[in-house]
Scaffold this motif. Structure first.
Motif, PDB file in Angstrom:
ATOM      1  N   GLU A   4     -40.153 -20.604  39.279  1.00 30.98           N
ATOM      2  CA  GLU A   4     -40.739 -21.033  38.006  1.00 30.98           C
ATOM      3  C   GLU A   4     -41.781 -20.009  37.541  1.00 30.98           C
ATOM      4  OE1 GLU A   4     -42.352 -24.917  38.534  1.00 30.98           O
ATOM      5  OE2 GLU A   4     -40.400 -25.808  38.944  1.00 30.98           O
ATOM      6  N   LYS A   5     -42.605 -19.563  38.477  1.00 29.71           N
ATOM      7  CA  LYS A   5     -43.616 -18.567  38.130  1.00 29.71           C
ATOM      8  C   LYS A   5     -42.939 -17.255  37.725  1.00 29.71           C
ATOM      9  CE  LYS A   5     -47.662 -16.110  39.717  1.00 29.71           C
ATOM     10  NZ  LYS A   5     -48.587 -15.839  40.816  1.00 29.71           N
ATOM     11  N   SER A   6     -41.914 -16.856  38.446  1.00 26.22           N
ATOM     12  CA  SER A   6     -41.193 -15.630  38.115  1.00 26.22           C
ATOM     13  C   SER A   6     -40.587 -15.713  36.721  1.00 26.22           C
ATOM     14  CB  SER A   6     -40.084 -15.374  39.131  1.00 26.22           C
ATOM     15  OG  SER A   6     -40.624 -15.226  40.420  1.00 26.22           O
ATOM     16  N   ALA A   7     -40.088 -16.879  36.371  1.00 26.16           N
ATOM     17  CA  ALA A   7     -39.505 -17.067  35.038  1.00 26.16           C
ATOM     18  C   ALA A   7     -40.573 -16.921  33.963  1.00 26.16           C
ATOM     19  CB  ALA A   7     -38.836 -18.430  34.948  1.00 26.16           C
ATOM     20  N   ARG A   8     -41.758 -17.472  34.218  1.00 30.60           N
ATOM     21  CA  ARG A   8     -42.848 -17.353  33.240  1.00 30.60           C
ATOM     22  C   ARG A   8     -43.273 -15.898  33.087  1.00 30.60           C
ATOM     23  NH1 ARG A   8     -45.043 -21.889  36.019  1.00 30.60           N
ATOM     24  NH2 ARG A   8     -46.609 -20.547  36.979  1.00 30.60           N
ATOM     25  N   GLU A  11     -40.676 -13.926  31.180  1.00 31.98           N
ATOM     26  CA  GLU A  11     -40.723 -14.240  29.739  1.00 31.98           C
ATOM     27  C   GLU A  11     -41.890 -13.521  29.065  1.00 31.98           C
ATOM     28  OE1 GLU A  11     -39.691 -15.600  26.109  1.00 31.98           O
ATOM     29  OE2 GLU A  11     -38.528 -15.807  27.952  1.00 31.98           O
ATOM     30  N   ARG A  12     -43.045 -13.501  29.723  1.00 33.27           N
ATOM     31  CA  ARG A  12     -44.206 -12.799  29.167  1.00 33.27           C
ATOM     32  C   ARG A  12     -43.915 -11.307  29.017  1.00 33.27           C
ATOM     33  NH1 ARG A  12     -47.662 -15.748  32.502  1.00 33.27           N
ATOM     34  NH2 ARG A  12     -47.827 -14.013  33.947  1.00 33.27           N
ATOM     35  N   ARG A  13     -43.326 -10.733  30.046  1.00 35.93           N
ATOM     36  CA  ARG A  13     -43.025  -9.307  29.993  1.00 35.93           C
ATOM     37  C   ARG A  13     -41.982  -9.007  28.926  1.00 35.93           C
ATOM     38  NH1 ARG A  13     -42.908  -8.054  36.478  1.00 35.93           N
ATOM     39  NH2 ARG A  13     -45.166  -8.066  36.729  1.00 35.93           N
ATOM     40  N   ALA A  14     -41.003  -9.885  28.787  1.00 39.48           N
ATOM     41  CA  ALA A  14     -39.970  -9.693  27.765  1.00 39.48           C
ATOM     42  C   ALA A  14     -40.592  -9.732  26.375  1.00 39.48           C
ATOM     43  CB  ALA A  14     -38.885 -10.755  27.904  1.00 39.48           C
ATOM     44  N   GLN A  15     -41.512 -10.656  26.160  1.00 44.47           N
ATOM     45  CA  GLN A  15     -42.182 -10.744  24.854  1.00 44.47           C
ATOM     46  C   GLN A  15     -43.030  -9.506  24.589  1.00 44.47           C
ATOM     47  OE1 GLN A  15     -44.359 -14.416  24.832  1.00 44.47           O
ATOM     48  NE2 GLN A  15     -42.561 -15.638  24.307  1.00 44.47           N
ATOM     49  N   HIS A  16     -43.623  -8.954  25.635  1.00 44.44           N
ATOM     50  CA  HIS A  16     -44.443  -7.753  25.473  1.00 44.44           C
ATOM     51  C   HIS A  16     -43.571  -6.537  25.176  1.00 44.44           C
ATOM     52  CE1 HIS A  16     -46.547  -4.149  27.051  1.00 44.44           C
ATOM     53  NE2 HIS A  16     -47.550  -4.664  26.377  1.00 44.44           N
ATOM     54  N   ASN A  17     -42.420  -6.448  25.848  1.00 43.85           N
ATOM     55  CA  ASN A  17     -41.563  -5.275  25.730  1.00 43.85           C
ATOM     56  C   ASN A  17     -40.691  -5.281  24.477  1.00 43.85           C
ATOM     57  OD1 ASN A  17     -42.548  -4.392  28.174  1.00 43.85           O
ATOM     58  ND2 ASN A  17     -40.803  -5.116  29.353  1.00 43.85           N
TER      59      ASN A  17
END
Length: 87
Positions: A4-8, A11-17
């Motif tokens: 669950e933490k890895s998914a969060r 997602e954060r990194r994807a939004q940043h990239n």
């Protein structure tokens, strides 16, 4: 719990990239269009901008450095083909 933490985190990194990757693609596309149109001045300017964007994306880890190098190489090959007159 870790998944669950890895998914969060993913997602954060994807939004940043995402905006970095999108703008890089846009710069590359503009350079390709200018090369295809045969406009040498615009092609050189857009290619330099695209190369700078690719370098920054690779430096930030958005794309792999070899991916950036390959894209830059293909762009420069097309630009050089435009520069040298066909016989």
């Amino acid at each position: 719990m870790p998944s669950e933490k890895s998914a969060r985190v993913a997602e954060r990194r994807a939004q940043h990239n995402r905006p970095i990757r999108t703008s890089t693609r846009t710069f590359v596309k503009k350079a390709q269009d200018a090369i295809a149109a045969g406009d040498l001045e615009a092609a050189e300017a857009n290619t330099n901008t695209a190369i700078k964007a690719l370098d920054k994306a690779a430096q930030k880890g958005v794309i792999h450095r070899n991916n950036a190098a390959g894209r830059k190489s293909r762009l420069m090959t097309r630009l050089n083909r435009l520069k040298t007159p066909q016989s």
